[in-house]
Design a protein around this motif. Structure first.
Motif, PDB file in Angstrom:
ATOM      1  N   GLY A 198       0.811  -1.206   0.000  1.00 19.12           N
ATOM      2  CA  GLY A 198       0.000   0.000   0.000  1.00 19.12           C
ATOM      3  C   GLY A 198       0.847   1.259   0.000  1.00 19.12           C
ATOM      4  N   SER A 199       1.851   1.290   0.875  1.00 17.54           N
ATOM      5  CA  SER A 199       2.713   2.467   0.990  1.00 17.54           C
ATOM      6  C   SER A 199       4.018   2.329   0.218  1.00 17.54           C
ATOM      7  N   GLY A 200       4.424   1.090  -0.054  1.00 23.04           N
ATOM      8  CA  GLY A 200       5.717   0.841  -0.679  1.00 23.04           C
ATOM      9  C   GLY A 200       6.855   0.774   0.329  1.00 23.04           C
ATOM     10  N   ASP A 201       6.550   0.943   1.614  1.00 25.80           N
ATOM     11  CA  ASP A 201       7.604   0.941   2.636  1.00 25.80           C
ATOM     12  C   ASP A 201       8.103  -0.469   2.927  1.00 25.80           C
ATOM     13  N   VAL A 202       9.417  -0.605   3.068  1.00 20.59           N
ATOM     14  CA  VAL A 202      10.018  -1.850   3.541  1.00 20.59           C
ATOM     15  C   VAL A 202       9.863  -1.879   5.053  1.00 20.59           C
ATOM     16  N   VAL A 203       9.211  -2.918   5.572  1.00 28.24           N
ATOM     17  CA  VAL A 203       8.949  -2.994   7.004  1.00 28.24           C
ATOM     18  C   VAL A 203       9.886  -3.964   7.720  1.00 28.24           C
ATOM     19  N   ALA A 204      10.609  -4.776   6.969  1.00 26.15           N
ATOM     20  CA  ALA A 204      11.577  -5.687   7.582  1.00 26.15           C
ATOM     21  C   ALA A 204      12.567  -6.151   6.529  1.00 26.15           C
ATOM     22  N   THR A 205      13.789  -6.430   6.970  1.00 29.68           N
ATOM     23  CA  THR A 205      14.842  -6.969   6.123  1.00 29.68           C
ATOM     24  C   THR A 205      15.383  -8.233   6.781  1.00 29.68           C
ATOM     25  N   VAL A 206      15.503  -9.312   6.010  1.00 31.11           N
ATOM     26  CA  VAL A 206      15.923 -10.610   6.551  1.00 31.11           C
ATOM     27  C   VAL A 206      17.227 -11.042   5.896  1.00 31.11           C
ATOM     28  N   ASP A 207      18.239 -11.273   6.696  1.00 28.97           N
ATOM     29  CA  ASP A 207      19.544 -11.716   6.220  1.00 28.97           C
ATOM     30  C   ASP A 207      19.538 -13.237   6.064  1.00 28.97           C
ATOM     31  N   LEU A 208      19.729 -13.724   4.837  1.00 26.11           N
ATOM     32  CA  LEU A 208      19.752 -15.158   4.565  1.00 26.11           C
ATOM     33  C   LEU A 208      21.132 -15.628   4.110  1.00 26.11           C
ATOM     34  N   SER A 209      22.149 -14.828   4.367  1.00 23.04           N
ATOM     35  CA  SER A 209      23.495 -15.172   3.908  1.00 23.04           C
ATOM     36  C   SER A 209      24.003 -16.466   4.521  1.00 23.04           C
ATOM     37  N   SER A 210      23.493 -16.838   5.695  1.00 16.00           N
ATOM     38  CA  SER A 210      23.943 -18.073   6.343  1.00 16.00           C
ATOM     39  C   SER A 210      23.523 -19.317   5.573  1.00 16.00           C
ATOM     40  N   LEU A 211      22.575 -19.175   4.658  1.00 17.27           N
ATOM     41  CA  LEU A 211      22.100 -20.322   3.888  1.00 17.27           C
ATOM     42  C   LEU A 211      22.980 -20.638   2.683  1.00 17.27           C
ATOM     43  N   ARG A 212      23.803 -19.704   2.277  1.00 10.40           N
ATOM     44  CA  ARG A 212      24.583 -19.893   1.047  1.00 10.40           C
ATOM     45  C   ARG A 212      25.498 -21.111   1.159  1.00 10.40           C
ATOM     46  N   PRO A 213      25.357 -22.088   0.234  1.00  9.27           N
ATOM     47  CA  PRO A 213      26.259 -23.242   0.242  1.00  9.27           C
ATOM     48  C   PRO A 213      27.705 -22.804   0.014  1.00  9.27           C
ATOM     49  N   ALA A 214      28.626 -23.458   0.668  1.00  8.06           N
ATOM     50  CA  ALA A 214      30.030 -23.042   0.636  1.00  8.06           C
ATOM     51  C   ALA A 214      30.624 -23.098  -0.761  1.00  8.06           C
ATOM     52  N   ASP A 215      30.144 -24.024  -1.587  1.00 10.03           N
ATOM     53  CA  ASP A 215      30.745 -24.200  -2.911  1.00 10.03           C
ATOM     54  C   ASP A 215      29.994 -23.465  -4.016  1.00 10.03           C
ATOM     55  N   VAL A 216      29.064 -22.581  -3.646  1.00 13.13           N
ATOM     56  CA  VAL A 216      28.308 -21.816  -4.637  1.00 13.13           C
ATOM     57  C   VAL A 216      28.974 -20.453  -4.828  1.00 13.13           C
ATOM     58  N   PRO A 217      29.331 -20.097  -6.071  1.00 10.94           N
ATOM     59  CA  PRO A 217      29.989 -18.802  -6.293  1.00 10.94           C
ATOM     60  C   PRO A 217      29.058 -17.634  -5.998  1.00 10.94           C
ATOM     61  N   ALA A 218      29.663 -16.488  -5.709  1.00 12.80           N
ATOM     62  CA  ALA A 218      28.887 -15.304  -5.361  1.00 12.80           C
ATOM     63  C   ALA A 218      27.951 -14.873  -6.480  1.00 12.80           C
ATOM     64  N   SER A 219      28.316 -15.194  -7.727  1.00  7.44           N
ATOM     65  CA  SER A 219      27.471 -14.812  -8.864  1.00  7.44           C
ATOM     66  C   SER A 219      26.140 -15.557  -8.867  1.00  7.44           C
ATOM     67  N   ASN A 220      26.082 -16.708  -8.212  1.00  7.71           N
ATOM     68  CA  ASN A 220      24.831 -17.473  -8.126  1.00  7.71           C
ATOM     69  C   ASN A 220      24.062 -16.988  -6.909  1.00  7.71           C
ATOM     70  N   VAL A 221      23.307 -15.914  -7.112  1.00 10.35           N
ATOM     71  CA  VAL A 221      22.690 -15.207  -5.997  1.00 10.35           C
ATOM     72  C   VAL A 221      21.466 -15.920  -5.455  1.00 10.35           C
ATOM     73  N   LEU A 222      21.139 -15.583  -4.207  1.00 11.41           N
ATOM     74  CA  LEU A 222      19.887 -16.010  -3.614  1.00 11.41           C
ATOM     75  C   LEU A 222      18.746 -15.525  -4.498  1.00 11.41           C
ATOM     76  N   ASN A 223      17.851 -16.419  -4.870  1.00 13.57           N
ATOM     77  CA  ASN A 223      16.677 -16.022  -5.649  1.00 13.57           C
ATOM     78  C   ASN A 223      15.671 -17.154  -5.636  1.00 13.57           C
ATOM     79  N   GLY A 224      14.476 -16.861  -5.189  1.00 15.21           N
ATOM     80  CA  GLY A 224      13.432 -17.863  -5.097  1.00 15.21           C
ATOM     81  C   GLY A 224      12.887 -17.911  -3.690  1.00 15.21           C
ATOM     82  N   ILE A 225      11.640 -17.468  -3.513  1.00 15.13           N
ATOM     83  CA  ILE A 225      11.002 -17.503  -2.201  1.00 15.13           C
ATOM     84  C   ILE A 225       9.543 -17.887  -2.383  1.00 15.13           C
ATOM     85  N   ALA A 226       9.119 -18.930  -1.661  1.00 11.76           N
ATOM     86  CA  ALA A 226       7.751 -19.433  -1.770  1.00 11.76           C
ATOM     87  C   ALA A 226       7.188 -19.629  -0.375  1.00 11.76           C
TER      88      ALA A 226
END
Length: 253
Positions: A198-226
């Motif tokens: 409604g307002s466009g305001d971001v009300v929360a930010t969630v850090d998911l960096s801990s989920l990144r697999p160790a062998d996944v390069p930085a270019s393969n970004v987090l994407n996909g939320i269901a």
């Protein structure tokens, strides 16, 4: 949204990342389960509906729409997009699935059970993320704006500018609409934001960096939320070419 395509939805260059939040709620994340994920899937869209996980993938010549068993991660059905199409976000509307394309300006509507194409619609600008918010669709295009669209005709019905800490927030990527809010991946950042449409305001930010697999390069970004149906705080999340889908609980900060 590869080797030469270091992008989320887009871009062959590497611009500066979006601004960082300074005064935001910071929910915590608990991993409550995992599923195998096809590491060849350049994830662009993810949505869990009626016991089926729908995934849209990207890259020209590799884009697809898939039906996945959310209990095992097995791909039950797959249809490929035309060779020159770069697939993007997906969302389910009734017995149909809409799938965006990046720079082709085409949204493809498919039967959600057979995945056969029903019709197409066109739009201006780029297509990144897509979700259904009640009687409208919400679409991102890589800018600071979310566009609202008619779920049947795909005609644009309005827009809102997204701001975090009062600053326009760009590179809004894959979307999930749940509980009257829009959750969004941010390209180049391993985090998601919760947006008041409604307002466009971001009300929360969630850090998911801990989920990144160790062998996944930085270019393969987090994407996909269901969102997990029946839960207000559980989601399936993954990244481009990640070998794992994580089931997480997001706890209010």
């Amino acid at each position: 949204m590869a080797v030469v395509l270091v992008m989320s939805a887009a871009c062959t260059s590497t611009p500066n990342p979006p601004e960082q939040p300074t005064q935001q709620r910071r929910p915590t994340v608990e991993v409550i389960g995992t599923l195998p994920h096809d590491p060849e899937a350049f994830t662009q869209g993810l949505e869990l509906v009626d016991g089926v996980l729908y995934e849209g993938t990207g890259l020209e010549g590799q884009s697809s729409l898939r039906r996945i068993d959310p209990a095992t991660g097995d791909v039950q059905q797959r249809v490929d997009l035309p060779e020159d199409f770069f697939g993007e976000g997906v969302t389910v509307v009734g017995d149909r699935v809409w799938q965006l394309t990046w720079r082709n300006g085409v949204a493809i509507q498919r039967d959600k059970n057979t995945l056969q194409e029903v019709k197409r619609a066109t739009y201006e600008g780029e297509g990144w993320g897509l979700c259904r918010d009640g009687d409208r669709l919400v679409m991102s295009d890589g800018t600071e704006e979310l566009r609202f669209r008619d779920p049947e005709t795909f005609a644009e019905t309005g827009r809102v500018t997204v701001r975090r800490n009062g600053i326009p927030l760009v590179r809004i990527n894959e979307l999930e609409c749940v509980g009257g809010a829009v959750w969004a991946n941010l390209w180049q950042l391993d985090e998601v934001v919760k947006i008041d449409p409604g307002s466009g305001d971001v009300v929360a930010t969630v850090d998911l960096s801990s989920l990144r697999p160790a062998d996944v390069p930085a270019s393969n970004v987090l994407n996909g939320i269901a969102a997990v149906p029946g839960s207000a705080d559980e989601f399936l999340v993954t990244g481009k070419n990640w070998p794992t889908i994580f089931r997480v609980k997001i706890k209010a900060g």
